[in-house]
Design an enzyme around this catalytic site. Sequence first.
Site: not given
Ligand code: IMP
Length: 492
Positions: A18, A21, A45-46, A248
Amino acid sequence: MKRKEIPNRAVVSTQWGDEGKGKIVDVFAEEADIIARGTGGANAGHTIRIGEREFIFHLVPAGIIRPKKVNIIGNGVVLDPRVLCEELDILRHAGIEYESRLLLALNAKLVLPQHLLLDRVSDSSAKSGKIGTTGRGIGPAYADHYSRIGLTINDLLNPHLLEEKLERNLREKRLLLRECDPEVIKKIMWHSHLGSGQFYSENDFLDVQAITKAYLAYGRRLAPLICDTDNYLRAAVGHRPILLEGAQGTLLSVDYGTYPFVTSSDCGIEGLVKGVGLRTPDIQEVWGIAKAPYMTRVGEGPFPTEMGGERSAHWCGNGATCKTEREQYSQVSFESENELEFGIAVRFAGKEYGATTGRPRRTGWVDTLLLKLATTVNGPDVILTKLDVLSGCKTIKICTAYQYDGPQVRWGMDTLYKGETLRKAIPNSEVLEHCKPIYELFPGWKQDITGIRRWRELPPELKHIIHAIEEKAGVNARILSVGPDRSQMIFR
Ligand code: IMP
């Protein structure tokens, strides 16, 4: 620059995701022919603006709205076909042609209903060590891949194999699910992301025939897009400019991040390059994106510089939404003495709410130790984003060291003692959760900087802060972003 001379670039986030990007990818996409994703899935997500309306996309790369650009979802992605088909519907309704420009890796990993179910069951029933996942099935899908029972996108094209592979994949999961509360399972299976009960079976929890039928239908729809994208990209190297879009952030990398509070892919440059079938020498420019002088984190896990510390983590992790926050904390501002409230004021100013889940992002001061750690993975060139958000803030804090405040612990050949000063981040969460930030304080700047386009016109206080971040983290902040618009950039 001639097309052939335009470098292959990669954009990766250096913090917990976040960092803004999307805008940087959009700017670089102009010069690229091909834009490719290689990690993560619908957890990302964008926001994409089409005409007057804004849509949140999770899988399709942001380059799809630029005519003629080829967009690739690479082999390292865990792909939920339901989400992808929804995004294709949006594109179709908006009149955006994608059929000739969107390619799906035949070896991308398939996200199945059982992955969403297990993700939600395990995170909701965890008594301690809850990760706070996005519930998109990411961890279980990657786990299946490494356990050698995963399915790929290509399996959608082979009806005779799909059901057999699904049966094999479900075998152990059914045993595991017998340990869970059937009512909890039933409730999760009725979630709209799981087809609102479409895949639920009273006896077996997961109805393999219903899954096969739905996934074969996805296969028929996606078939014209599925191909060997690894080969496609390898053939393009040296001929057509490529832009790789990370997902991420490096601190969420399963290999380099704040384990176990991470996602399940390697979000650093190596994971990205591998996830599209290339090699790191194929990429000439790697750009790390960092928010400054504040940063954010969604979900659980250590965050030493969090404004308001545990109170903030608790507030953000227990159902707070933008609406409840606006109701309860309407009076907060950068003048707030209370750290939690100051952090909320930063969240309001930076509009820091998750694109995928809507959760409030935890806010904290920039941590140069963690930034340095990320650049050891990705290289030193960074783009600082959201610099305009803290305009008008009296004092800016930058974390330059930690005081270790936990029990004595061995870290390889070193032993960490309570009270010790650390100048290097140890990302392991059992250590990091006991690190108290040591700050250097800087006077803030007063004026609005969103209209500035030249380095020399920036307020001296901000230049001083940027120099300090560069020096402490060992980075080159060669590009600065001072607002959400594409034009709001400063190239030094
Ligand atoms: P997962 O990727 O859904 O397994 O989540 C694992 C961790 O990564 C959690 O703390 C989520 O909030 C974080 N996370 C996953 N995708 C994103 C993203 O796109 N932005 C910020 N945090 C993320």
